[in-house]
Design a protein around this motif. Structure first.
Motif, PDB file in Angstrom:
ATOM      1  N   ARG A  21       0.835  -1.204   0.000  1.00  0.00           N
ATOM      2  CA  ARG A  21       0.000   0.000   0.000  1.00  0.00           C
ATOM      3  C   ARG A  21       0.869   1.253   0.000  1.00  0.00           C
ATOM      4  O   ARG A  21       2.061   1.204   0.272  1.00  0.00           O
ATOM      5  CB  ARG A  21      -0.881   0.023   1.250  1.00  0.00           C
ATOM      6  CG  ARG A  21      -2.017  -0.993   1.217  1.00  0.00           C
ATOM      7  CD  ARG A  21      -2.906  -0.787   2.418  1.00  0.00           C
ATOM      8  NE  ARG A  21      -2.168  -0.966   3.672  1.00  0.00           N
ATOM      9  CZ  ARG A  21      -2.446  -0.283   4.785  1.00  0.00           C
ATOM     10  NH1 ARG A  21      -3.415   0.609   4.815  1.00  0.00           N
ATOM     11  NH2 ARG A  21      -1.735  -0.509   5.884  1.00  0.00           N
ATOM     12  N   LYS A  22       0.195   2.371  -0.297  1.00  0.00           N
ATOM     13  CA  LYS A  22       0.864   3.658  -0.114  1.00  0.00           C
ATOM     14  C   LYS A  22       0.257   4.305   1.126  1.00  0.00           C
ATOM     15  O   LYS A  22      -0.954   4.313   1.281  1.00  0.00           O
ATOM     16  CB  LYS A  22       0.604   4.549  -1.334  1.00  0.00           C
ATOM     17  CG  LYS A  22       1.401   4.118  -2.543  1.00  0.00           C
ATOM     18  CD  LYS A  22       1.274   5.140  -3.643  1.00  0.00           C
ATOM     19  CE  LYS A  22       2.119   4.711  -4.826  1.00  0.00           C
ATOM     20  NZ  LYS A  22       1.980   5.638  -5.950  1.00  0.00           N
ATOM     21  N   PRO A  23       1.088   4.836   1.994  1.00  0.00           N
ATOM     22  CA  PRO A  23       0.540   5.354   3.255  1.00  0.00           C
ATOM     23  C   PRO A  23      -0.207   6.677   3.068  1.00  0.00           C
ATOM     24  O   PRO A  23       0.216   7.535   2.303  1.00  0.00           O
ATOM     25  CB  PRO A  23       1.795   5.558   4.112  1.00  0.00           C
ATOM     26  CG  PRO A  23       2.890   5.782   3.126  1.00  0.00           C
ATOM     27  CD  PRO A  23       2.543   4.994   1.900  1.00  0.00           C
ATOM     28  N   LYS A  24      -1.305   6.775   3.799  1.00  0.00           N
ATOM     29  CA  LYS A  24      -2.038   8.049   3.800  1.00  0.00           C
ATOM     30  C   LYS A  24      -1.778   8.803   5.099  1.00  0.00           C
ATOM     31  O   LYS A  24      -2.068   9.992   5.194  1.00  0.00           O
ATOM     32  CB  LYS A  24      -3.546   7.777   3.661  1.00  0.00           C
ATOM     33  CG  LYS A  24      -3.918   7.184   2.299  1.00  0.00           C
ATOM     34  CD  LYS A  24      -5.423   7.261   2.077  1.00  0.00           C
ATOM     35  CE  LYS A  24      -5.797   6.731   0.711  1.00  0.00           C
ATOM     36  NZ  LYS A  24      -5.451   5.275   0.572  1.00  0.00           N
ATOM     37  N   SER A  25      -1.299   8.100   6.088  1.00  0.00           N
ATOM     38  CA  SER A  25      -0.932   8.777   7.341  1.00  0.00           C
ATOM     39  C   SER A  25       0.308   8.094   7.899  1.00  0.00           C
ATOM     40  O   SER A  25       0.453   6.875   7.803  1.00  0.00           O
ATOM     41  CB  SER A  25      -2.088   8.686   8.345  1.00  0.00           C
ATOM     42  OG  SER A  25      -2.513   7.351   8.460  1.00  0.00           O
TER      43      SER A  25
END
Lengths: 1122, 138
Positions: free
Chosen positions: A847-851
């Motif tokens: 995943r790509k982090p959002k936080s």
């Protein structure tokens, strides 16, 4: 001392440092009463100019001939005052310094006691100085060369500075490239300039500088000598690539099948066993990492590169794998089926989920290759010699030896007594384990080279063979003579030896056993085979009788199990006593039961007959499989044999008592396994070749393996077993009982690859030889060995850097438990455009982090781990916060205790981050957990923290956590410290001589420290320190000499009895015996001034200048007098 | 209270540096200990120890580098061997062997200097003043 003593005593206030505890004026007054003292004063700062001036003046004015200063530690200011004394016109060694600061005022509570102690010490000093003598400093030459240990930014900077001044630098770096930690960074704070852009030009400059000798992949092993003249031994680890030839093209890494987690990428990416750590590596030379021999390869008696072909299979390079095995033996498919695979027993994966199925991988490789090449794709080997070799026996040894000798260019003929070639492989191994067409194809690998096999040709005399025109003979006749029990009835028809039985079946003279009862006697693998064959021939009942119990059976457990499954009946603890029959045919076996007694010589318990337990077994066929003897009797006249019939050979060369005859296989070892025979054959072929070339074969030079790797070290790479179920493909039991079809089915390609991928790559490089084939520069050299380089230098700079704190020590932070918890260095690689993800921040779960949460002070400012502040973490956390936000657009939270941004532009950077919208939460993080209590926390990592500004406990859910780990001393800092005789501070960083006045010097003269090995520091400070260290080294080199303490030992000849005691004790061999004078003599150049000889001298003849016994005694007297 | 006098022979490289560290760190310890700097603990002649007792010391402490750390390769090993012999000799001179103590203290162990000095001072205090017949007679 003829002259009158005139001592000046000076007591220092050191501001309040001394004066707040010690009544200095009282001490001065006290000192003035001491014998010989003519001046006694107290002064604010003795080390200041006026203080020193006062001493100089007094020396002149009061004609002082001794001076005592009581102030701080002599380690700090002894030089200062000696110089003042000298400038005053007195010999500097007529001075003594008394430490009343570190030893008195700073360590004593009570003012009265402190003052008393100061008085005692001053008295000691005054007494001592009375006995001191004028001395001359010694001068020692300082070589201009400098050794720098560590090729990070500190070492690079220092090296360039010194080299630019025209002096020679040896820069030693243990990694394959210079660059150190800085090379891993994407940007540097606070300017955010690209780390590579500022570092790589310096790296290249180091490599190309004519005054710098760069030694990468090297470690300093020992340092001897003294300031000005150090002897350094450097270990240049084998790169297995010739540095001068490698062009850095990287073709070798492309073909290398061994993938390995990249250390440089913090294990987030992969590299090959052949690698350079990163694209801009300096020098741009690859290295083949090889840390020993892999256990499988090391164990293989045949010398097959087991690890190599497993690695190639993992890369689906099956043809290459086949060719690699062919480098050792042509019997690839045979081994893939019938080898007992000692490699698998040694496989490190046995400690985990189970061995890699090495043999079955080999079988797949062979089957794959033979499917593509039903016939060998090559013709006869080129004849390079007109000499001819005869090979007697066409078993695994004979075939392998013939193969190698043919490839070496000899004319080779194999003589085989049986009608078909293959030896024991043909006659001994049943079809269901080794199909004969498979064996034929393996043999074709040999015959295609032009090897002639003469079957039905029994050799009776080796000498006659030689006369027929063979220059050398390899005897590999095997062990095919059955042993007999020697009991009554063995001559009956229907009692056969196992090998005779198997030979008939295997050569197609099939026996029908339908409805027959078969008794097999024996407990080895040789007993299992006929039992299973008898079943397949339709026997109604097959009994395998063994005199011991199952536990003692020498047969392999899997063989026993297979036989049992197929229906072989086992009778343990029984033995036949005689066979009886009708019309000359056996019908009954009269047996007796046994019990196990005490262990015998072989360690197995000895079977003892139980009287009265006799019983009979009805039989139609008895197969005796109690052992085999070497088939060497025809040569008993010509060759020296051992008692058991094996041929006597030289253990290394396998040469027999006839020089032109070599021997191997079972004929030498007694019945053994195939790979053993192959190993003999390879070795014999090697020495036969040398023998035929007329070369000396008395010095062993057959291939030499590196020692086996330490499996426990290897297991650290993957400490846990992986989920795995062993692929087991076999034909049905029904088919097994009734047909001779191969029992074991092949692995599928996918299974083979999966098996190979489980391999831990123990030795790293697998010896697959692919790189050798592709290297356009011919730069690969597997035989390269570690090399020791010796250099002489005048000074040394230690710039060995740091390691980061391992956050696994704080389990509640979940590092390695939660895949999305990263260390800051891992974070650096993730945001680095040349990192494993190309600068895209992709988490371990894809995943790509959002936080993102960044946790400061991990392992720093924490009494449980390191009490100190690591100084750089706040700033690099801010930098990472900026970069992560820029790359991902995520919300970024910083969890800090205090933000520390003391540096040029640092605070401004912090403000910039706040303006960029990065969140700052003050409080030490308590825990990182995946335990969601609210819906929005599902699938996230929750950071639990007390927000000490808001006064609330908070739970912040994030996708990614970065742990800002602190800096620690290198793991081997302790070894470096010992090697260089440095000191360390409590936390293990190298100790500077003085924190303010000598920050890059150490307590060992001529050795300087720079960078984070001295303590945590950022790049600007590191570079500054490196410059300082360089300047110190250059100053010494330019001056060309140093003044050494004149504290050497000397011998008072009139007292010396010539007892030699001191000579043996001197660690520097500085003392020798003068036979003319019959006394010991000290070589002042070698003496380092420890004084051990003085303490040991029984007659008091040895003395140490500056520390003479009389002087120390006077110091004691003065000190204890008060 | 009885205040013993203790002589401490500290080697220049490890223990003397550690004592400096104790000072810089302002670790307080018993003022009874008087430090005499030598280059190596291997320089500490048994004669120096016996003379120290003779001259009025109630205890003698020798401080050197940890084994393997000696600035002069192995001077501290020699000290160790000598101190074992010396401890056997001391009772013959009427000196309790406990009055001699050997400690390995590295440059980073300032705290150990302070602890050892305090401990040793207490031990010597318990033993009481050394009975010096020779000296009294002289």
């Amino acid at each position: 001392m003829g002259e009158e003593l005139r001592i000046g005593v000076y007591i220092c206030y050191c501001g309040f440092n001394i004066a707040s505890k010690v009544r200095v004026e009282e001490v001065a007054e006290f000192a003035s009463q001491l014998p010989g003292v003519v001046v006694s004063k107290a002064y604010k700062y003795m080390c200041s100019d006026p203080g020193q001036e006062m001493i100089k003046q007094d020396i002149k004015e009061h004609r002082l001939n001794r001076v005592v200063v009581a102030s701080c530690s002599p380690l700090l200011h002894e030089h200062t005052f000696r110089k003042a004394v000298k400038d005053g016109g007195l010999n500097p060694f007529l001075f003594h310094m008394v430490n009343i600061r570190e030893n008195v005022s700073w360590v004593t509570e009570d003012e009265d006691l402190a003052t008393e102690k100061a008085k005692a010490l001053v008295a000691g000093g005054v007494y001592r100085v009375s006995g001191q003598k004028p001395l001359q400093v010694r001068k020692a030459e300082v070589r201009p060369e400098v050794l720098i240990i560590g090729g990070g930014i500190a070492g690079i900077t220092a090296a360039l500075n010194i080299a630019n001044s025209g002096k020679k630098v040896y820069l030693v770096e243990r990694e394959p490239s210079v660059g150190g930690m800085m090379a891993k960074f994407d940007k540097t704070f606070p300017t955010l300039d690209c780390a590579s852009c500022i570092l790589t030009p310096k790296m290249s400059a180091v490599a190309s500088h004519p005054n710098i000798e760069l030694l990468t992949y090297s470690e300093v092993k020992s340092v001897d000598g003294y300031i000005g003249n150090f002897d350094v031994k450097i270990l240049k680890k084998a790169r297995r690539i010739i540095e001068t030839k490698c062009t850095g093209c990287g073709e070798c890494a492309v073909v290398c099948p061994v993938e390995f987690p990249s250390e440089f990428d913090e294990f987030l990416g992969k590299r090959r066993a052949t690698y350079r750590p990163f694209a801009q590596a300096v020098p741009n030379i690859y290295v083949i990492e090889k840390i020993g021999s892999s256990p499988c390869t090391f164990t293989c008696p045949a010398g097959i590169q087991a690890h190599g072909y497993v690695a190639l299979a993992g890369a689906r390079k099956f043809e290459e794998a086949f060719e690699l095995i062919m480098e050792a033996t042509p019997l690839v498919a045979t081994l893939g089926r019938a080898c007992y695979a000692p490699c698998e027993e040694e496989c490190t994966c046995n400690e985990l989920e189970g061995t890699v199925l090495i043999r079955r991988i080999k079988r797949f490789i062979a089957d794959y290759y033979y499917a593509k090449h039903p016939k060998p794709p090559y013709g006869p080997a080129e004849r390079k010699s007109n000499k001819r070799v005869a090979v007697v026996g066409s078993g695994p040894a004979g075939l392998t030896a013939a193969y190698h000798l043919a490839k070496k260019g000899y004319g080779v003929t194999i003589f085989e007594a049986e009608p078909q070639p293959g030896g024991m492989l043909r006659i001994g191994i049943p079809e269901y384990r080794l199909p004969k067409d498979v064996l034929d194809r393996d043999i074709a690998n040999v015959t295609s080279l032009g090897v002639d096999i003469k079957t039905n040709h029994r050799v009776e005399s080796l000498k006659r063979l030689k006369q027929q025109g063979y220059d050398a003979i390899f005897v590999a006749v095997g062990a095919c003579e059955p042993k007999w029990m020697g009991i009554e009835g063995e001559n009956l028809e229907g009692v056969v030896g196992c090998i005779d039985f198997l030979r008939d079946v295997n050569l197609g003279r099939k026996t029908n056993l339908r409805g027959k009862k078969v008794l097999v006697i024996g407990g080895g693998n040789a007993a299992i085979d006929p039992a299973r064959v008898a079943l397949r021939l339709g026997a109604e009942k097959v009994i395998l009788m063994y005199r011991r119990s199952r536990a003692e059976m020498p047969a392999f457990p899997e063989e026993i199990e297979a036989a049992e499954k197929e229906g072989v009946e086992f009778q343990f603890l029984a033995v036949p006593r005689r066979f009886t029959g009708r019309d000359g045919r056996v019908t009954r076996a009269e047996c007796i039961r046994m019990r196990l007694g005490e262990p015998d010589d072989t360690g197995r318990r000895k079977p003892i007959p139980i009287q009265g337990s006799e019983f009979t077994v009805e039989v139609d066929l008895v197969i005796e499989a109690i052992g085999l003897r070497p088939s060497t009797h025809p040569f008993a006249e010509e060759l020296a044999l051992n008692k058991n019939g094996t041929i006597q050979v030289h253990p290394e060369t396998l040469q027999t008592s006839l020089p032109f005859v070599f021997a191997g296989g079972d004929a030498v070892s007694g019945p053994s396994i195939i790979v053993e025979a192959i190993g003999h054959a390879r070795r014999a072929a090697h020495y036969i070749d040398l023998y035929l070339q007329g070369k000396d074969i008395s010095v062993p030079n057959f291939e030499e393996l590196l020692p086996m790797v330490d499996k426990q070290e290897v297991l650290k790479r993957r400490p846990y077993p992986m989920a795995y179920s062993k692929p087991k493909h076999e034909i049905s039991l029904e088919e097994r009982r009734t047909t001779f079809k191969e029992v074991e089915l092949p692995l599928t390609e996918e299974e083979v690859v999966a098996e190979a991928k489980r391999c831990l790559n123990c030795a790293v490089c697998s010896d697959c030889h692919q790189c050798i084939k592709v290297c356009p520069a011919d730069a690969i050299d597997y035989s390269q060995k570690d090399q020791e380089v010796e250099v002489k230098v005048g000074t040394i700079i230690v710039a060995t850097g740091f390691k980061t704190f391992n956050p696994e020590r704080i389990p509640q932070y979940g590092y390695r438990r939660y895949p999305n918890v990263y260390t800051a260095v891992e974070g650096e690689r993730l945001v680095n455009s040349s990192g494993p993800t190309g600068g895209e921040v992709i988490l371990r779960d894809g995943r790509k982090p959002k936080s993102i949460g960044i946790v400061h002070c991990v392992g720093s400012r924490d009494r449980r781990f390191n009490e100190y502040c690591s100084r750089v973490c706040c700033m690099y956390s801010l930098k990472l916060a900026h970069l992560l936000k820029e790359r991902t657009g995520a919300e970024v939270y910083n969890f800090y205790i205090d933000i520390r941004t003391p540096g040029k532009g640092y605070e401004e950077f912090y403000h910039r981050l706040m303006e960029e919208g990065v969140h700052f939460i003050r409080g030490r993080v308590a825990e990182i957990t995946d335990w969601a209590v609210k819906p929005e926390e599902e699938g996230k990592l929750v950071i639990r923290v007390e927000d000490t500004l808001a006064g609330v406990i908070r739970r912040i859910p994030v996708d990614m956590v970065v742990l800002s780990v602190g800096l620690e001393p290198q793991r081997d800092a302790e070894q470096i410290r010992r090697m260089l005789n440095l000191s360390c501070s409590t936390e293990g960083f190298f100790l500077e001589r003085h924190p303010k006045l000598a920050p890059v010097s150490t307590f060992t003269d001529g050795i300087f420290i720079a960078g984070a090995c001295q303590g945590p520091k950022d790049i600007p400070d590191t570079v500054a320190q490196a410059g300082a260290a360089a300047a110190e080294a250059m100053a010494l080199a330019d001056k060309g000499f140093v003044e050494l303490e004149p504290n050497t030992a000397y011998i008072q000849e009139e007292l010396c009895s010539g007892c030699h005691i001191c000579i043996g004790l001197c660690p520097y061999s500085a003392i020798s015996y003068n036979p003319e004078k019959k006394v010991a003599e000290v070589n002042e150049v070698l003496c380092k001034g420890c004084g051990t000889c003085v303490a040991a001298c029984p007659s008091g003849a040895a003395e140490q200048r500056l520390f003479e016994t009389a002087q120390i005694l006077m110091e004691l007297e003065g000190g204890l007098h008060v | 209270m009885y205040e013993p006098k203790i002589i401490a022979f500290f080697c220049n490289w490890c223990t003397y540096t550690a004592a400096d560290l104790a000072g810089v760190s302002r670790m307080k310890y018993a003022p009874n200990v008087r430090i005499v700097r030598v280059m190596c603990s291997g320089r500490v002649d048994p004669e120096l120890v016996i003379k120290a007792f003779d001259l009025g010391a109630d205890g003698v402490l020798i401080g050197g580098c940890h084994p393997g750390d000696c600035h002069y390769q192995n001077g501290n090993h020699k000290t160790l061997r000598r101190s074992v012999l010396l401890k056997k000799l001391l009772p013959q001179l009427g000196i309790e062997p406990e009055r001699l103590r050997l400690e390995w203290i590295s440059a980073s162990e300032g705290e150990k200097v302070s602890r050892v000095c305090n401990e040793f001072t207490e031990e010597i205090r318990k033993l009481g003043p050394l009975k010096r017949e020779v000296k009294n007679a002289g």
